[in-house]
Motif scaffolding. Structure first.
Motif, mmCIF file in Angstrom:
data_model
loop_
_atom_site.group_PDB
_atom_site.id
_atom_site.type_symbol
_atom_site.label_atom_id
_atom_site.label_comp_id
_atom_site.label_asym_id
_atom_site.label_seq_id
_atom_site.Cartn_x
_atom_site.Cartn_y
_atom_site.Cartn_z
ATOM 1 N N LYS A 1 0.866 -1.181 0.000
ATOM 2 C CA LYS A 1 0.000 0.000 0.000
ATOM 3 C C LYS A 1 0.901 1.228 0.000
ATOM 4 C CE LYS A 1 -3.567 -2.478 2.600
ATOM 5 N NZ LYS A 1 -4.382 -2.529 3.855
ATOM 6 N N MET A 2 1.585 1.392 -1.129
ATOM 7 C CA MET A 2 2.559 2.469 -1.254
ATOM 8 C C MET A 2 1.870 3.806 -1.487
ATOM 9 S SD MET A 2 5.554 1.068 -0.924
ATOM 10 C CE MET A 2 6.689 2.212 -1.704
ATOM 11 N N GLY A 3 2.498 4.856 -0.975
ATOM 12 C CA GLY A 3 1.991 6.201 -1.168
ATOM 13 C C GLY A 3 2.947 7.213 -0.577
ATOM 14 N N HIS A 4 2.738 8.492 -0.923
ATOM 15 C CA HIS A 4 3.552 9.562 -0.355
ATOM 16 C C HIS A 4 2.912 10.021 0.958
ATOM 17 C CE1 HIS A 4 5.268 9.737 -4.441
ATOM 18 N NE2 HIS A 4 6.337 10.239 -3.828
ATOM 19 N N HIS A 5 3.655 9.824 2.043
ATOM 20 C CA HIS A 5 3.145 10.162 3.374
ATOM 21 C C HIS A 5 4.142 11.071 4.081
ATOM 22 C CE1 HIS A 5 0.122 6.979 2.877
ATOM 23 N NE2 HIS A 5 1.108 6.207 2.422
ATOM 24 N N GLU A 6 3.625 11.831 5.040
ATOM 25 C CA GLU A 6 4.465 12.738 5.822
ATOM 26 C C GLU A 6 5.188 11.944 6.908
ATOM 27 O OE1 GLU A 6 6.358 15.500 7.797
ATOM 28 O OE2 GLU A 6 4.708 14.650 8.953
ATOM 29 N N LEU A 7 6.512 12.001 6.881
ATOM 30 C CA LEU A 7 7.318 11.162 7.769
ATOM 31 C C LEU A 7 7.392 11.686 9.206
ATOM 32 C CD1 LEU A 7 10.440 9.909 5.765
ATOM 33 C CD2 LEU A 7 8.840 8.534 7.077
ATOM 34 N N GLY A 8 7.342 13.006 9.381
ATOM 35 C CA GLY A 8 7.494 13.570 10.731
ATOM 36 C C GLY A 8 6.395 13.104 11.670
ATOM 37 N N ASP A 9 5.145 13.302 11.292
ATOM 38 C CA ASP A 9 4.032 12.858 12.131
ATOM 39 C C ASP A 9 4.011 11.342 12.277
ATOM 40 O OD1 ASP A 9 3.250 15.449 12.483
ATOM 41 O OD2 ASP A 9 1.754 15.424 10.871
ATOM 42 N N PHE A 10 4.411 10.632 11.205
ATOM 43 C CA PHE A 10 4.449 9.168 11.254
ATOM 44 C C PHE A 10 5.398 8.708 12.363
ATOM 45 C CE2 PHE A 10 6.624 5.267 9.933
ATOM 46 C CZ PHE A 10 5.550 4.393 9.804
ATOM 47 N N LEU A 11 6.598 9.277 12.422
ATOM 48 C CA LEU A 11 7.569 8.895 13.458
ATOM 49 C C LEU A 11 7.110 9.339 14.845
ATOM 50 C CD1 LEU A 11 10.962 9.638 11.624
ATOM 51 C CD2 LEU A 11 9.945 7.406 12.105
ATOM 52 N N ARG A 12 6.445 10.474 14.933
ATOM 53 C CA ARG A 12 5.951 10.938 16.240
ATOM 54 C C ARG A 12 4.942 9.948 16.824
ATOM 55 N NH1 ARG A 12 5.985 15.901 13.224
ATOM 56 N NH2 ARG A 12 7.655 17.299 13.993
ATOM 57 N N GLU A 13 4.081 9.404 15.979
ATOM 58 C CA GLU A 13 3.104 8.411 16.443
ATOM 59 C C GLU A 13 3.802 7.165 16.972
ATOM 60 O OE1 GLU A 13 0.326 7.574 13.399
ATOM 61 O OE2 GLU A 13 -0.419 9.636 13.236
ATOM 62 N N ILE A 14 4.845 6.718 16.269
ATOM 63 C CA ILE A 14 5.567 5.523 16.713
ATOM 64 C C ILE A 14 6.251 5.787 18.058
ATOM 65 C CG2 ILE A 14 7.498 3.984 16.171
ATOM 66 C CD1 ILE A 14 6.792 4.238 13.256
ATOM 67 N N ILE A 15 6.867 6.958 18.205
ATOM 68 C CA ILE A 15 7.543 7.295 19.461
ATOM 69 C C ILE A 15 6.531 7.365 20.603
ATOM 70 C CG2 ILE A 15 8.880 9.069 20.665
ATOM 71 C CD1 ILE A 15 10.427 7.412 18.618
ATOM 72 N N ALA A 16 5.353 7.932 20.316
ATOM 73 C CA ALA A 16 4.315 8.028 21.357
ATOM 74 C C ALA A 16 3.888 6.645 21.826
ATOM 75 C CB ALA A 16 3.125 8.811 20.826
ATOM 76 N N ASP A 17 3.773 5.685 20.896
ATOM 77 C CA ASP A 17 3.379 4.325 21.271
ATOM 78 C C ASP A 17 4.473 3.607 22.051
ATOM 79 O OD1 ASP A 17 0.976 4.712 19.999
ATOM 80 O OD2 ASP A 17 1.607 3.770 18.114
#
Length: 471
Positions: A321-337
């Motif tokens: 499920k490839m696509g162009h996504h924003e990496l900053g918010d993506f990494l913030r979610e992982i760190i929060a978890d």
């Protein structure tokens, strides 16, 4: 010009045409040489004998119609012959040409003797009576003997040779046949030589020598065949090597899987058998055994799940499920978890992400597994107080995520095989370790997204993983 290029740049058709052209030139040169030789020989012969015409008439009757100025008379005079007109008494009335003897009359007996034309005579004679009733005159032809032997031959130069014309035609045909055979052999050898090289290469390939390469210096078609053969051999060699490595990896994976399954299953069997036979009466100890069984079964379940995930990433039916996504918010979610576990392990976190939006091409589910796995490994194999750095670094054509720590590091001997299945950061396979499949799955997931995952050389930090993604 394209026609005169070197042999390995010419098509086979052009080379054969040029070979045939050379053959024709050789035949023409030989034929011309033979013709010039014969012509010069004949010219010299005619010059030596001063023959005006090889078709000189040698019978007096052929001169009767116009003995003084006819064309045959001119040929006779150029051959140093002459005509004498005799009366009825055989006296010479008139001479046509340059008379070379002193005869002024003849007797009947003399004429009979002369007309025998013996080879010892100085002249050749022919006598004929003028036509018409009552004509008393005779016409006597004289030709020097050294001229008549050649003049009476329609082909004067043939008297110089010892064989017939047929003989020389056969010699010419044989020479031509030899030239054809030599030409055919040369062409056949030129074609068979590169074919033999290619055939020998194919035999080597059949015997399993896939490192065989061939080199031919011939026309374009043979050069292309050799290049195609070498390309085929190269592909077969690479495929065979990859197949062998895959088979070896498969066997090693099965052995590792068997080992990793055998240890917890054996422990489960031992604890279960003790409980089943009633050898453990203490309630607290029974609870402890049940806890061991639960933990070991969870470990087996996790191992099987990771194995299934590893196999799934190799499946051609696996959908991205490839696509162009924003990496900053993506990494913030992982760190929060993961922050609760990071705090529990008492790690120091350095999280560095640019303020502006950073986009990259990836599958969110796969990339989250990769990042989670790297963070989990750092938390599992390093002591409390370790510094954990997670940084997003934009580059010209790619985006790089660095996950680094200053913990115990990875032994040098494990760095080259770290991404192989069933390799753990600790050198021994212990029960406290993971399944050994996490990094192998992370690498495959990253590559499926068109990215790369690598372990950088240690610097200030002992362990640095780099995830590179396309923009």
């Amino acid at each position: 010009m394209r026609l005169w290029r070197t042999r390995n740049q010419r098509p086979l058709q052009t080379s054969l045409a040029l070979d045939f052209l050379r053959f024709l030139v050789i035949v023409l040169v030989i034929s011309l040489g033979a013709y010039l030789f014969i012509q010069l020989d004949v010219t010299q012969k005619l010059k030596d004998y001063q023959l005006a015409d090889p078709d000189l008439k040698v019978t007096a009757s052929q001169y009767l119609n116009n003995p003084k100025s006819g064309p045959e008379t001119e040929k006779l005079l150029r051959s140093r012959g002459w005509l004498e007109i005799l009366d009825g008494s055989k006296l010479i009335k008139e001479v046509i040409g340059n008379k070379q003897d002193q005869m002024i009359s003849y007797s009947e007996e003399q004429l009979y003797k002369l007309l025998e034309n013996d080879r010892s005579q100085d002249y050749y004679y022919s006598l004929s009576r003028y036509p018409g009733p009552g004509s008393p005159d005779w016409l006597l032809l004289k030709i020097p003997r050294d001229r008549i032997d050649i003049s009476i031959n329609s082909y004067p130069f043939m008297s110089y040779f010892n064989h017939s014309v047929t003989f020389y035609i056969l010699i010419g045909a044989m020479v031509l046949l030899v030239l054809v055979v030599v030409y055919s052999y040369s062409v056949a050898r030129r074609i068979l030589k590169p074919l033999k090289t290619i055939n020998e290469g194919l035999k080597e390939m059949i015997q399993g020598n896939y490192s065989t390469r061939i080199s031919v210096h011939a026309e374009q078609e043979f050069e292309q065949m050799a290049e195609t053969f070498n390309y085929m051999a190269d592909m077969i060699e690479k495929t065979t090597k990859a197949t062998r490595l895959a088979e070896e990896s498969k066997q090693r994976m099965m052995m590792d899987l068997s080992h990793d399954l055998k240890t917890p299953v054996t422990s489960i069997q031992g604890y279960a058998q003790a409980l089943y036979e009633g050898r453990v009466e203490d309630v607290e100890r029974q609870r402890k055994y049940l806890s061991y069984i639960h933990n070991k079964s969870s470990q087996v379940t996790k191992l099987i799940q990771n194995m299934m995930e590893l196999l799934k990433t190799d499946s051609p039916d696996f959908l991205l499920k490839m696509g162009h996504h924003e990496l900053g918010d993506f990494l913030r979610e992982i760190i929060a978890d993961s922050y609760g576990e990071i705090e529990q392990k008492r790690f120091t976190l350095q999280f560095q992400v640019p303020d502006q939006d950073i986009y990259a091409l990836f599958d969110p589910e796969l990339l989250s597994r990769v990042v989670y796995n790297l963070i989990t490994n750092a938390l599992t194999y390093n002591p409390p107080g370790t510094n954990l750095r997670i940084e997003l670094i934009p580059q010209a054509t790619r985006m790089v995520i660095e996950i680094a720590d200053n913990g115990v590091g990875i032994p040098q001997e494990l760095r080259s095989t770290l991404f192989d299945p069933f390799v753990r950061g600790d050198e021994a396979r212990t029960a406290s370790g993971g399944t050994g499949l996490g990094l192998a799955i992370a690498l495959k997931n990253t590559e499926r997204m068109g990215g790369t995952l690598e372990l950088a050389n240690p610097g200030k930090e002992s362990t640095v993983f780099k995830i590179s993604l396309q923009k």
